[in-house]
Design a protein around this motif. Structure first.
Motif, PDB file in Angstrom:
ATOM      1  N   SER A  39       0.821  -1.223   0.000  1.00 55.07           N
ATOM      2  CA  SER A  39       0.000   0.000   0.000  1.00 55.07           C
ATOM      3  C   SER A  39       0.849   1.264   0.000  1.00 55.07           C
ATOM      4  CB  SER A  39      -0.929   0.014   1.219  1.00 55.07           C
ATOM      5  OG  SER A  39      -0.198   0.300   2.410  1.00 55.07           O
ATOM      6  N   GLY A  40       2.047   1.176   0.576  1.00 53.25           N
ATOM      7  CA  GLY A  40       2.900   2.356   0.691  1.00 53.25           C
ATOM      8  C   GLY A  40       2.427   3.327   1.756  1.00 53.25           C
ATOM      9  N   ASP A  41       1.541   2.874   2.638  1.00 47.78           N
ATOM     10  CA  ASP A  41       1.001   3.744   3.683  1.00 47.78           C
ATOM     11  C   ASP A  41       2.091   4.098   4.707  1.00 47.78           C
ATOM     12  OD1 ASP A  41      -0.366   3.972   6.548  1.00 47.78           O
ATOM     13  OD2 ASP A  41      -1.799   4.648   5.032  1.00 47.78           O
ATOM     14  N   ARG A  42       2.423   5.375   4.776  1.00 43.37           N
ATOM     15  CA  ARG A  42       3.517   5.851   5.629  1.00 43.37           C
ATOM     16  C   ARG A  42       3.305   5.478   7.101  1.00 43.37           C
ATOM     17  NH1 ARG A  42       7.377   9.439   4.581  1.00 43.37           N
ATOM     18  NH2 ARG A  42       6.329  10.076   2.664  1.00 43.37           N
ATOM     19  N   LYS A  43       2.112   5.716   7.628  1.00 42.19           N
ATOM     20  CA  LYS A  43       1.844   5.424   9.049  1.00 42.19           C
ATOM     21  C   LYS A  43       2.002   3.936   9.336  1.00 42.19           C
ATOM     22  CE  LYS A  43      -1.543   5.899  12.779  1.00 42.19           C
ATOM     23  NZ  LYS A  43      -0.971   4.770  13.450  1.00 42.19           N
ATOM     24  N   ASP A  44       1.483   3.093   8.470  1.00 46.69           N
ATOM     25  CA  ASP A  44       1.602   1.647   8.669  1.00 46.69           C
ATOM     26  C   ASP A  44       3.064   1.206   8.623  1.00 46.69           C
ATOM     27  OD1 ASP A  44      -1.139   1.508   8.897  1.00 46.69           O
ATOM     28  OD2 ASP A  44      -1.457   0.698   6.882  1.00 46.69           O
ATOM     29  N   LYS A  76       9.246   5.438  -4.648  1.00 46.21           N
ATOM     30  CA  LYS A  76      10.545   5.166  -5.288  1.00 46.21           C
ATOM     31  C   LYS A  76      10.740   3.654  -5.426  1.00 46.21           C
ATOM     32  CE  LYS A  76      15.472   6.039  -4.848  1.00 46.21           C
ATOM     33  NZ  LYS A  76      16.537   6.608  -4.006  1.00 46.21           N
ATOM     34  N   SER A  77      10.369   2.931  -4.376  1.00 48.22           N
ATOM     35  CA  SER A  77      10.318   1.471  -4.421  1.00 48.22           C
ATOM     36  C   SER A  77       8.840   1.109  -4.335  1.00 48.22           C
ATOM     37  CB  SER A  77      11.103   0.870  -3.248  1.00 48.22           C
ATOM     38  OG  SER A  77      11.060  -0.538  -3.302  1.00 48.22           O
ATOM     39  N   ASP A  78       8.281   0.586  -5.425  1.00 46.07           N
ATOM     40  CA  ASP A  78       6.837   0.365  -5.523  1.00 46.07           C
ATOM     41  C   ASP A  78       6.543  -1.126  -5.697  1.00 46.07           C
ATOM     42  OD1 ASP A  78       4.124   0.504  -5.950  1.00 46.07           O
ATOM     43  OD2 ASP A  78       4.266   1.540  -7.876  1.00 46.07           O
ATOM     44  N   PHE A  79       5.981  -1.716  -4.645  1.00 49.46           N
ATOM     45  CA  PHE A  79       5.578  -3.119  -4.711  1.00 49.46           C
ATOM     46  C   PHE A  79       4.121  -3.196  -5.156  1.00 49.46           C
ATOM     47  CE2 PHE A  79       9.156  -3.309  -1.791  1.00 49.46           C
ATOM     48  CZ  PHE A  79       9.818  -4.443  -2.227  1.00 49.46           C
ATOM     49  N   VAL A  80       3.880  -3.841  -6.285  1.00 45.13           N
ATOM     50  CA  VAL A  80       2.531  -4.037  -6.796  1.00 45.13           C
ATOM     51  C   VAL A  80       1.885  -5.212  -6.065  1.00 45.13           C
ATOM     52  CG1 VAL A  80       1.171  -4.595  -8.845  1.00 45.13           C
ATOM     53  CG2 VAL A  80       3.156  -3.069  -9.032  1.00 45.13           C
ATOM     54  N   GLU A 101      10.962 -16.727   1.356  1.00 42.29           N
ATOM     55  CA  GLU A 101      11.260 -16.233   0.013  1.00 42.29           C
ATOM     56  C   GLU A 101      10.229 -15.158  -0.297  1.00 42.29           C
ATOM     57  OE1 GLU A 101      11.080 -19.465  -2.755  1.00 42.29           O
ATOM     58  OE2 GLU A 101      12.521 -20.656  -1.618  1.00 42.29           O
ATOM     59  N   LEU A 102      10.688 -14.078  -0.898  1.00 43.05           N
ATOM     60  CA  LEU A 102       9.814 -12.995  -1.311  1.00 43.05           C
ATOM     61  C   LEU A 102       9.780 -12.988  -2.838  1.00 43.05           C
ATOM     62  CD1 LEU A 102       9.532  -9.446  -0.010  1.00 43.05           C
ATOM     63  CD2 LEU A 102      10.133  -9.745  -2.401  1.00 43.05           C
ATOM     64  N   HIS A 103       8.584 -13.105  -3.372  1.00 48.14           N
ATOM     65  CA  HIS A 103       8.367 -13.049  -4.820  1.00 48.14           C
ATOM     66  C   HIS A 103       7.416 -11.882  -5.051  1.00 48.14           C
ATOM     67  CE1 HIS A 103      10.330 -16.929  -5.200  1.00 48.14           C
ATOM     68  NE2 HIS A 103       9.611 -17.307  -4.153  1.00 48.14           N
ATOM     69  N   ALA A 104       7.903 -10.843  -5.742  1.00 53.26           N
ATOM     70  CA  ALA A 104       7.112  -9.623  -5.858  1.00 53.26           C
ATOM     71  C   ALA A 104       7.106  -9.094  -7.284  1.00 53.26           C
ATOM     72  CB  ALA A 104       7.680  -8.561  -4.920  1.00 53.26           C
ATOM     73  N   LYS A 105       6.019  -8.420  -7.588  1.00 51.40           N
ATOM     74  CA  LYS A 105       5.926  -7.628  -8.814  1.00 51.40           C
ATOM     75  C   LYS A 105       6.147  -6.180  -8.370  1.00 51.40           C
ATOM     76  CE  LYS A 105       2.902 -10.719 -11.375  1.00 51.40           C
ATOM     77  NZ  LYS A 105       3.968 -11.449 -11.962  1.00 51.40           N
ATOM     78  N   THR A 106       6.978  -5.477  -9.115  1.00 48.32           N
ATOM     79  CA  THR A 106       7.328  -4.104  -8.772  1.00 48.32           C
ATOM     80  C   THR A 106       7.010  -3.158  -9.918  1.00 48.32           C
ATOM     81  OG1 THR A 106       9.595  -4.396  -9.570  1.00 48.32           O
ATOM     82  CG2 THR A 106       9.184  -4.886  -7.235  1.00 48.32           C
ATOM     83  N   ASN A 107       7.029  -1.876  -9.594  1.00 52.33           N
ATOM     84  CA  ASN A 107       6.827  -0.845 -10.602  1.00 52.33           C
ATOM     85  C   ASN A 107       7.682   0.368 -10.230  1.00 52.33           C
ATOM     86  OD1 ASN A 107       5.711   0.181 -12.970  1.00 52.33           O
ATOM     87  ND2 ASN A 107       4.048   1.195 -11.865  1.00 52.33           N
ATOM     88  N   ASP A 108       8.958   0.124 -10.005  1.00 55.19           N
ATOM     89  CA  ASP A 108       9.882   1.172  -9.580  1.00 55.19           C
ATOM     90  C   ASP A 108      10.117   2.161 -10.713  1.00 55.19           C
ATOM     91  OD1 ASP A 108       9.980  -0.400  -7.336  1.00 55.19           O
ATOM     92  OD2 ASP A 108      12.046  -1.069  -7.617  1.00 55.19           O
ATOM     93  N   GLY A 109       9.835   3.423 -10.445  1.00 55.61           N
ATOM     94  CA  GLY A 109      10.028   4.452 -11.453  1.00 55.61           C
ATOM     95  C   GLY A 109       9.186   4.242 -12.693  1.00 55.61           C
ATOM     96  N   GLY A 110       8.018   3.589 -12.541  1.00 51.23           N
ATOM     97  CA  GLY A 110       7.151   3.326 -13.683  1.00 51.23           C
ATOM     98  C   GLY A 110       7.613   2.167 -14.547  1.00 51.23           C
TER      99      GLY A 110
END
Length: 142
Positions: A39-44, A76-80, A101-110
């Motif tokens: 989510s990228g929620d700063r407080k969380d 800047k680091s965007d986890f989808v 193991e972490l398997h992630a889809k990202t969208n860093d810098g678009g």
């Protein structure tokens, strides 16, 4: 003798229950961290991280709490999406160690991408809450 066996059985089952409850609470914290990273929620993100966080990347970069939060909250680091696999948990006193193991889809810098890493998380029980104290990522063997 039967009373002693019964007392020992009850004590061990109480310990197992307490350990399982502690593990469940720690795994809930891991899920909260995963959700906050997506989510990228700063407080969380701030709530899940210990003030003395040491957040290590697989390439050797180390971030403190403020940098960790800002990097994700700013996008800047965007986890989808993040999927965790082969997770293990070990609790000793007020310290919890989680590996997965972490398997992630990202969208860093678009730019869409994928990440596949091994992760070691060190958690500390602070009051009633598990806080992420340290994280180290490493490249998975092929």
């Amino acid at each position: 003798m039967k009373k002693l066996v019964l007392i020992l059985a009850l004590m061990s089952s109480t310990y197992v229950f307490a350990q399982n409850k502690a593990e469940q609470n720690l795994l809930t914290a891991v899920e909260k961290m995963k959700a906050a990273m997506v989510s990228g929620d700063r407080k969380d993100l701030e709530d899940i991280a210990a003030d003395d966080l040491s957040y290590g990347h697989s390439g050797g970069k180390i971030e403190d709490k403020a940098t960790f939060v800002e990097t994700i909250a700013s996008g800047k680091s965007d986890f989808v999406s993040i999927d965790l696999a082969n997770q293990t948990v070990k609790i000793t006193g007020s310290t919890g160690v989680v590996r997965h193991e972490l398997h992630a889809k990202t969208n860093d810098g678009g730019k869409p991408g994928e990440v596949h890493l091994g992760i070691l998380l060190v958690w500390q029980l602070q009051g009633k809450d598990w806080k992420l104290l340290a994280r180290q990522a490493f490249k998975l063997p092929h």
